[in-house]
Design an enzyme around this catalytic site. Structure first.
Site, PDB file in Angstrom:
ATOM      1  N   ASP A  77       0.824  -1.207   0.000  1.00  0.00           N
ATOM      2  CA  ASP A  77       0.000   0.000   0.000  1.00  0.00           C
ATOM      3  C   ASP A  77       0.856   1.254   0.000  1.00  0.00           C
ATOM      4  OD1 ASP A  77       0.774  -0.768   2.659  1.00  0.00           O
ATOM      5  OD2 ASP A  77      -0.574   0.766   3.441  1.00  0.00           O
ATOM      6  N   GLU A 144       0.052  -1.375   5.544  1.00  0.00           N
ATOM      7  CA  GLU A 144       1.085  -1.041   6.524  1.00  0.00           C
ATOM      8  C   GLU A 144       0.914   0.380   7.035  1.00  0.00           C
ATOM      9  OE1 GLU A 144       5.044   0.641   7.760  1.00  0.00           O
ATOM     10  OE2 GLU A 144       3.732   1.223   6.102  1.00  0.00           O
TER      11      GLU A 144
END
Length: 487
Positions: A77, A144
């Site tokens: 991400d 994350e």
């Protein structure tokens, strides 16, 4: 230099493909599908766990079959932030990149090199036919940036290697062997709207152009925080003039970023409106002088605006007082000499959103010492509770403690010296790495983190230093060739 000249080409080709794929935190489905198809199309064992983490396994090249297994790990991400006036749909549009000297950056948005470049390095190794290595597991975790939920949801056994190299660090030549733990503190002030007093004049104040940055790794750079500056002016103003009322306050977007811009709306008695405008200009000049080294592009505006209602007086006053009192920035420095003066404990107020009947605040606390993390969260929470807010703390994530006598650390350091004829810097980082969570689930896993040089991550000024990608690539390939044999 043009994009066709970027080296290593295999890595930058993968990075270009990744930046065509929307992958905001918590909405990484397109990236998960891309990784799954990539692994399967290359005939590699590929698994997706129940939370969306992906592992792709590649067997050893000839002569390396009995080497210990290396896990290469990155998060899929990216933080999606943009300039105020830049148009983009992060759920559907690609990231547009360009070269600026030795740096790769993006048009008006975050670049996504945190941690897209780590993913690109892994994919380049998986696709290569000329890289020598033992058994490899390439792991791509999701979400994350907004809670480490991919790493948190990973079950024991998903990874099975002996060593783990996290490719989510931002300074080439620095090898990270520990990280901070962190938690978020959220506060909510509830209120009723009231009609503004007759004869009131509404002013809208806007501050933008701050540098911002990562609320952990950049907290020691003493950069300006838009929330703290705006609330400081409000505190000064409500104490100087009677009848000033708060109507709106919005600033910040990400829980893990130092806010770069913000705005508030206030109503002021008509008799003092020119005084408030003059105070704003004086305040702006003073603050620009305070931050003349770190934040040189501040933009301050104050103008009349249309509004009718304000926040009830006592709630607004308590809210402003709490922001003025809130501890923000560095709280303690690490005492361990091996960590070389690194920030140990800090707090950053990250975002404020005002709607019809409540103000929502998010702040982020970090520490390498978990008891001090608890204390920092309690300090921030107490400040908001005293002001009458409802307070909640997130579960957070643990610190990663430095491993004594690390076999992987020796291999990484020795290979770096061999390649570049100098010692790397070995240190901890005042930010959360997924290694902290892995250390709980996989207590015997030997880990280290490194990566190419990035600057201004989590901001639209994010940039990747192109020459360091080649350096990290060369270093990683030598590490893979240097893996010890299984006993």
């Amino acid at each position: 230099m043009n994009k066709s000249e970027l080296k290593p080409a295999v890595v930058f080709e993968q990075f270009a493909k990744i930046n065509q794929i929307p992958r905001p935190s918590k909405r990484e489905e397109k990236m998960i599908e891309y990784l799954k198809n990539f692994g399967e199309s290359h005939g590699l064992e590929t698994k997706v766990d129940e939370v969306g983490n992906v592992v792709i396994r590649k067997g050893a090249t000839p002569g390396y079959e009995d080497c210990k297994t290396v896990i290469l790990q990155s998060h899929m991400d990216m933080v999606c932030d943009k300039l105020v006036d830049y148009e983009i749909d992060f759920d559907n549009d690609p990231i547009k990149t360009y070269i600026d000297g030795e740096w790769l950056t993006a048009e008006g948005t975050t670049l996504g090199a945190d941690d897209g470049i780590g993913c690109a390095i892994e994919l380049a190794i998986l696709e290569s036919n000329d890289v020598e290595h033992g058994p490899i597991e390439c792991v791509f975790t999701r979400d994350e940036e907004t809670g480490l939920t991919g790493a948190m949801g990973m079950k024991s056994g998903f990874m099975s290697g002996d060593f783990l190299i996290n490719l989510d660090s931002e300074d080439e030549g620095e090898m990270f062997v520990s990280c901070a733990g962190g938690r978020n503190t959220s506060a909510v002030f509830r209120f009723k709207r009231e009609e503004a007093s007759a004869g009131s004049f509404f002013l809208r104040a806007l501050l933008k152009g701050l540098v911002g940055g990562h609320s952990g790794d950049d907290i020691n750079k003493q950069r300006a925080n838009a929330i703290k500056l705006l609330s400081r002016f409000l505190y000064q103003t409500i104490n100087r003039y009677e009848g000033v009322r708060l109507a709106q306050f919005n600033s910040g977007k990400m829980h893990n970023a130092i806010p770069r811009d913000g705005m508030f709306v206030i109503s002021v008695p008509n008799a003092v409106k020119e005084n408030v405008k003059a105070d704003w200009n004086v305040f702006a000049s003073n603050v620009e002088d305070e931050f003349h080294v770190t934040d040189t592009q501040m933009v301050w505006t104050m103008e009349s605006t249309d509004a009718e209602v304000v926040i009830e007086s006592e709630v607004a006053r308590n809210f402003i007082f709490a922001l003025q009192a809130l501890d923000n920035g560095i709280y303690a420095i690490c005492q361990d000499p091996a960590l070389n003066g690194m920030v140990e404990t800090s707090s950053n107020i990250a975002s404020i959103v005002t709607n019809d009947n409540e103000i929502s605040i998010v702040s982020s606390q970090r520490s390498n010492v978990m008891s001090n993390l608890d204390n920092m969260c309690a300090t921030v929470g107490a400040c908001f509770r005293l002001a009458g807010a409802e307070v909640n703390h997130s579960d957070g994530y643990p610190a990663w403690k430095m491993r004594q006598n690390s076999e992987l650390q020796k291999i990484v350091i020795d290979s770096y010296k061999q390649l570049f004829h100098k010692d790397p810097i070995v240190r901890g980082i005042h930010a959360g790495l997924e290694c902290g969570l892995f250390s709980e689930r996989y207590p015997n896993l030997d880990m280290i983190s490194f990566g190419p040089t990035l600057r201004f991550v989590h901001t639209p000024e994010e940039r990747l230093h192109i020459p360091t990608v080649q350096m990290v690539w060369d270093h990683l390939l030598l590490i893979l060739k240097s893996m010890p044999r299984k006993s």
